[in-house]
Design a protein around this motif. Structure first.
Motif, short mmCIF file in Angstrom:
data_model
loop_
_atom_site.label_atom_id
_atom_site.label_comp_id
_atom_site.label_asym_id
_atom_site.label_seq_id
_atom_site.Cartn_x
_atom_site.Cartn_y
_atom_site.Cartn_z
N PHE A 69 0.83 -1.19 0.00
CA PHE A 69 0.00 0.00 0.00
C PHE A 69 0.88 1.25 0.00
O PHE A 69 2.03 1.23 0.42
CB PHE A 69 -0.97 0.01 1.20
N GLN A 70 0.28 2.31 -0.51
CA GLN A 70 0.96 3.60 -0.63
C GLN A 70 0.07 4.65 0.04
O GLN A 70 -1.16 4.56 0.00
CB GLN A 70 1.16 3.95 -2.11
N ILE A 71 0.69 5.63 0.69
CA ILE A 71 -0.07 6.74 1.27
C ILE A 71 0.39 8.04 0.63
O ILE A 71 1.60 8.34 0.60
CB ILE A 71 0.12 6.84 2.79
N VAL A 72 -0.56 8.79 0.09
CA VAL A 72 -0.26 10.10 -0.50
C VAL A 72 -0.96 11.16 0.34
O VAL A 72 -2.19 11.24 0.37
CB VAL A 72 -0.72 10.20 -1.97
N PHE A 73 -0.17 11.97 1.04
CA PHE A 73 -0.71 13.09 1.80
C PHE A 73 -0.72 14.33 0.91
O PHE A 73 0.25 14.59 0.18
CB PHE A 73 0.15 13.37 3.04
N ALA A 74 -1.80 15.08 0.98
CA ALA A 74 -1.92 16.27 0.13
C ALA A 74 -2.23 17.49 1.00
O ALA A 74 -3.17 17.47 1.80
CB ALA A 74 -3.01 16.08 -0.92
N VAL A 75 -1.45 18.55 0.80
CA VAL A 75 -1.58 19.79 1.58
C VAL A 75 -1.56 20.96 0.61
O VAL A 75 -0.86 20.94 -0.41
CB VAL A 75 -0.41 19.93 2.59
N ARG A 76 -2.31 22.01 0.92
CA ARG A 76 -2.35 23.19 0.05
C ARG A 76 -1.27 24.21 0.40
O ARG A 76 -0.64 24.79 -0.47
CB ARG A 76 -3.71 23.88 0.15
N ASP A 77 -1.08 24.47 1.69
CA ASP A 77 -0.23 25.56 2.16
C ASP A 77 1.12 25.03 2.63
O ASP A 77 1.20 24.15 3.48
CB ASP A 77 -0.95 26.28 3.32
N ARG A 78 2.19 25.57 2.08
CA ARG A 78 3.53 25.13 2.45
C ARG A 78 3.87 25.47 3.90
O ARG A 78 4.83 24.93 4.46
CB ARG A 78 4.58 25.76 1.51
N GLN A 79 3.11 26.36 4.51
CA GLN A 79 3.34 26.72 5.91
C GLN A 79 2.44 25.93 6.86
O GLN A 79 2.43 26.16 8.07
CB GLN A 79 3.08 28.22 6.10
N ASP A 80 1.67 25.03 6.33
CA ASP A 80 0.73 24.26 7.16
C ASP A 80 1.51 23.41 8.17
O ASP A 80 2.42 22.67 7.80
CB ASP A 80 -0.11 23.34 6.27
N PRO A 81 1.18 23.50 9.46
CA PRO A 81 1.91 22.72 10.48
C PRO A 81 1.78 21.22 10.33
O PRO A 81 2.60 20.47 10.88
CB PRO A 81 1.28 23.21 11.80
N ILE A 82 0.80 20.75 9.59
CA ILE A 82 0.64 19.31 9.41
C ILE A 82 1.80 18.72 8.60
O ILE A 82 2.09 17.53 8.70
CB ILE A 82 -0.72 19.00 8.72
N ILE A 83 2.49 19.55 7.81
CA ILE A 83 3.62 19.07 7.01
C ILE A 83 4.71 18.51 7.91
O ILE A 83 5.31 17.47 7.63
CB ILE A 83 4.16 20.19 6.10
N GLU A 84 4.97 19.20 9.00
CA GLU A 84 5.99 18.73 9.95
C GLU A 84 5.61 17.37 10.52
O GLU A 84 6.48 16.50 10.71
CB GLU A 84 6.15 19.76 11.08
#
Length: 400
Positions: A69-84
């Motif tokens: 299985f593969q997981i692809v996370f998608a975020v709009r804002d490069r400053q979004d704290p979820i990226i960390e």
């Protein structure tokens, strides 16, 4: 008027009885696990902001006892704290195939759908699983939810959910989900089958998604999860309710915020299923029986009627919420069911007559097709809705 209320009480009792039957049928039905059936799956996770206990929610998807299985996370804002958080999880699970897509490309008014569309090109496998960011699962999740796809006539698999709640607002929402909303889902599932899906889990083949027009076909709809079940059903595919129940992690929410969210959902449901929404009037036995007592001036008949209706409502709520869904909130706050019913009737009335919703600080209007449109004062002329909602911020786990 008294006769009408009596009929409404009777219809509610009949509904409660059928919901009990539907819940028992759901408990008895399970999809056989074929250990040889484990097609590779791509999980799409649209993210925006930090949900309650976000890290543990996302980690649960990395701990699957499943071969590929593969997981692809998608975020709009490069400053979004979820990226960390995603980067930390990627380091913690080096053996899991994890991709992160950061893109502010917008294809419609629903930004969650834009996130999904941005993630899709990275999907390696033909089976796509979409799950909101506030969902938590156990290691056998993938193996169980994929089983129905052994039948090629099945286009979509979806799951019920039980909520983990903090605060009185979230507690009332959890009780609503377990003892009211899912009771209706089980009744529909048992009687006619379902033609909709939930953001808790949507398993769909790429070919089916392409056949309905891809994510672009639902990019302007509030109820994107509903459409991902409805459109394949219209195309001739079967939508299946999995026997797996996921956990939905609700953050601490005030009663006011919860009521606003419930009103938004109510108006979305009214647009998607108008006749079904109107039919809910026949299920509000708690309200009907209380009005019956008042109009009969506290008569013996009125109190007997109320007692029967409320007992049946509580029994139905317990069997659906506590037994079928194993919902811990229902077990602990079972006594709040009548209070929720009274509040929900008010929400139903608000949903019946309104088309305006509040979503992350934005005032929006629902069209009769269920699409999102900014109110007149927020409107900026454009060829596409993609240019109308630049300021809209959506937490992916809070969609319908």
């Amino acid at each position: 008027m008294i006769g009408l209320l009596g009929c409404l009480c009777l219809s509610a009792i009949m509904y409660y009885c059928y919901a009990i039957y539907a819940a028992i049928a759901f408990l008895r039905h399970s999809h056989a696990i074929n250990p040889e059936f484990h097609p590779p799956i791509t999980i799409l996770k649209p993210l925006c902001g930090l949900d309650s206990d976000a890290e543990n929610n996302l980690i649960s998807f990395c701990q699957q006892d499943y071969p590929h299985f593969q997981i692809v996370f998608a975020v709009r804002d490069r400053q979004d704290p979820i990226i960390e958080v995603v980067e930390k999880i990627s380091q913690q699970f080096p053996d899991v195939d994890i991709d992160l897509v950061v893109s502010d490309r917008i294809i419609g008014a629903n930004l969650k759908v834009s996130n999904l569309a941005n993630a899709l090109p990275q999907a390696k496998y033909d089976i796509i699983l979409i799950a909101d960011s506030d969902i938590r699962v156990t290691p056998d999740y993938l193996q169980r939810v994929v089983q129905p796809l052994q039948d090629q006539s099945i286009g979509v698999v979806t799951c019920l959910y039980r909520s983990l709640a903090q605060g009185w607002g979230a507690t009332l929402e959890a009780i609503s989900t377990a003892t009211d909303f899912h009771a209706g889902v089980l009744v529909s599932h048992q009687s006619t089958g379902i033609e909709f899906a939930f953001g808790s889990t949507i398993v769909i083949r790429k070919s089916v998604l392409e056949e309905i027009g891809g994510f672009a076909a639902i990019a302007d709809y509030l109820a994107d999860d509903f459409q991902l079940g409805h459109l394949p059903a219209k195309a001739g595919y079967e939508v299946v309710l999995s026997d797996y129940v996921v956990e939905h992690v609700l953050g601490n929410s005030s009663v006011t915020n919860s009521l606003h969210r419930q009103t938004r959902w109510a108006r979305g449901i009214k647009i998607c299923r108008p006749w079904g929404y109107l039919g809910l009037i026949f299920t509000y036995g708690t309200v009907s029986s209380l009005l019956f007592v008042l109009l009969t001036q506290g008569s013996t008949l009125g109190w007997i009627n109320l007692t029967i209706v409320w007992i049946m409502r509580l029994v139905m709520g317990w069997i659906v919420g506590a037994i079928a869904l194993n919902d811990v909130v229902t077990k602990k706050y079972f006594w709040l069911i009548p209070l929720w019913d009274l509040l929900h009737f008010v929400i139903w009335c608000a949903g019946l007559f309104g088309t305006t919703i509040e979503w992350r600080g934005q005032q929006l209007r629902l069209t009769k097709e269920g699409k999102l449109m900014p109110l007149e004062q927020d409107f900026v002329s454009s060829q596409r809705c993609t240019e109308l909602v630049e300021g809209l911020s959506v937490v992916s786990g809070e969609e319908m």
